[in-house]
Write a protein that holds these residues in place. Structure first.
Motif, mmCIF file in Angstrom:
data_model
loop_
_atom_site.group_PDB
_atom_site.id
_atom_site.type_symbol
_atom_site.label_atom_id
_atom_site.label_comp_id
_atom_site.label_asym_id
_atom_site.label_seq_id
_atom_site.Cartn_x
_atom_site.Cartn_y
_atom_site.Cartn_z
ATOM 1 N N VAL A 101 14.539 116.266 48.243
ATOM 2 C CA VAL A 101 15.778 115.558 47.897
ATOM 3 C C VAL A 101 16.104 115.755 46.418
ATOM 4 C CG1 VAL A 101 16.794 113.258 47.675
ATOM 5 C CG2 VAL A 101 15.641 113.906 49.783
ATOM 6 N N SER A 102 15.103 115.695 45.565
ATOM 7 C CA SER A 102 15.335 115.865 44.128
ATOM 8 C C SER A 102 15.835 117.265 43.791
ATOM 9 C CB SER A 102 14.049 115.595 43.347
ATOM 10 O OG SER A 102 13.639 114.263 43.522
ATOM 11 N N ALA A 103 15.312 118.264 44.469
ATOM 12 C CA ALA A 103 15.701 119.653 44.188
ATOM 13 C C ALA A 103 17.087 119.976 44.715
ATOM 14 C CB ALA A 103 14.678 120.611 44.780
ATOM 15 N N ALA A 104 17.587 119.156 45.610
ATOM 16 C CA ALA A 104 18.900 119.414 46.207
ATOM 17 C C ALA A 104 19.908 118.340 45.803
ATOM 18 C CB ALA A 104 18.767 119.477 47.727
ATOM 19 N N SER A 105 19.901 117.960 44.539
ATOM 20 C CA SER A 105 20.763 116.871 44.087
ATOM 21 C C SER A 105 22.252 117.181 44.199
ATOM 22 C CB SER A 105 20.427 116.501 42.641
ATOM 23 O OG SER A 105 20.695 117.594 41.781
ATOM 24 N N ASP A 106 22.604 118.465 44.331
ATOM 25 C CA ASP A 106 24.012 118.822 44.469
ATOM 26 C C ASP A 106 24.418 119.038 45.929
ATOM 27 O OD1 ASP A 106 22.511 121.133 44.755
ATOM 28 O OD2 ASP A 106 24.015 122.419 43.820
ATOM 29 N N ALA A 107 23.495 118.825 46.853
ATOM 30 C CA ALA A 107 23.783 119.018 48.278
ATOM 31 C C ALA A 107 24.708 117.910 48.794
ATOM 32 C CB ALA A 107 22.487 119.020 49.081
ATOM 33 N N PRO A 108 25.469 118.209 49.825
ATOM 34 C CA PRO A 108 26.279 117.153 50.436
ATOM 35 C C PRO A 108 25.377 116.006 50.902
ATOM 36 C CG PRO A 108 26.915 119.304 51.275
ATOM 37 C CD PRO A 108 25.668 119.498 50.467
ATOM 38 N N TYR A 109 25.845 114.808 50.692
ATOM 39 C CA TYR A 109 25.153 113.585 51.119
ATOM 40 C C TYR A 109 23.810 113.387 50.415
ATOM 41 C CZ TYR A 109 28.694 114.264 54.685
ATOM 42 O OH TYR A 109 29.879 114.505 55.328
ATOM 43 N N ALA A 110 23.616 113.994 49.240
ATOM 44 C CA ALA A 110 22.356 113.873 48.501
ATOM 45 C C ALA A 110 22.060 112.426 48.126
ATOM 46 C CB ALA A 110 22.374 114.754 47.259
#
Length: 195
Positions: A55-64
């Motif tokens: 989750v931390s590595a994908a902070s720019d992902a939709p619905y993060a």
């Protein structure tokens, strides 16, 4: 106990996430839906940290933001010993991510996608020209560590890929999408998969 008190308490339970059912008429009443709670969560410290890292590595992902809240709920129900070990392991992992897109833009895109409503965006192209467009969101896609909104562009009457980082402003309209499908986007590459 008054009817008003009962209804207030039922409303409080429902607002806390409890699945309440009701049945009107004689023999009716209120109750909790069967099998509506999760069994105890049993994760190892490494599994808990794997969720945090992803989750931390994908902070720019939709619905993060929602993913972070979900992981926090899981961590909150871990036993204290596992939580302490997970916290110690997590301190040994650093994530340096670029600044995510403006939160208001991401929220509007996420809402438009979830509700399948047209989103109005102000977009800056690679050539620095700015346009305002109404987009019917079809899907989000990540490629080369960049997130795109893929949708039916009403200005161009065609499917377009919009780099989320170039969307300067986004607002959800009340207009429902007309039903464009993922199949219209095309066949994904062999290395792509649905989350």
């Amino acid at each position: 106990m008054s009817v008003r008190t009962v209804k207030r308490d039922l409303s409080a339970l429902e607002n806390s996430g409890m699945p309440i059912w009701s049945r009107p008429g004689p023999g009716g009443g209120y109750g909790l839906a069967a099998r509506a709670s999760l069994p105890p969560v049993s994760l190892s410290p490494a599994q808990a940290v794997a969720l945090l890292a992803a989750v931390s590595a994908a902070s720019d992902a939709p619905y993060a933001d929602l993913a972070c809240a979900g992981v926090q709920k899981v961590l909150d129900v871990l036993d204290p010993k596992t939580r302490t070990k997970a916290h110690e392991l997590a301190s040994r992992i650093w994530v340096d991510t670029p600044s995510p897109t403006v939160r208001a833009v991401r929220s509007a895109l996420e809402e438009a996608m979830a509700e399948q409503r047209v989103v109005r965006i102000r977009y800056t192209s690679r050539e620095d020209s700015e346009t305002t467009r109404d987009i019917e969101p079809i899907m989000f896609a990540s490629t080369n560590d960049r997130w795109y909104l893929i949708g039916w562009c009403r200005l161009r009457s065609d499917i377009r890929w919009f780099l989320v980082a170039r969307i300067e402003h986004a607002s959800v309209t009340t207009i429902p999408c007309s039903g464009h499908s993922i199949q219209e986007v095309g066949t994904p590459p062999a290395t792509a998969k649905s989350v």
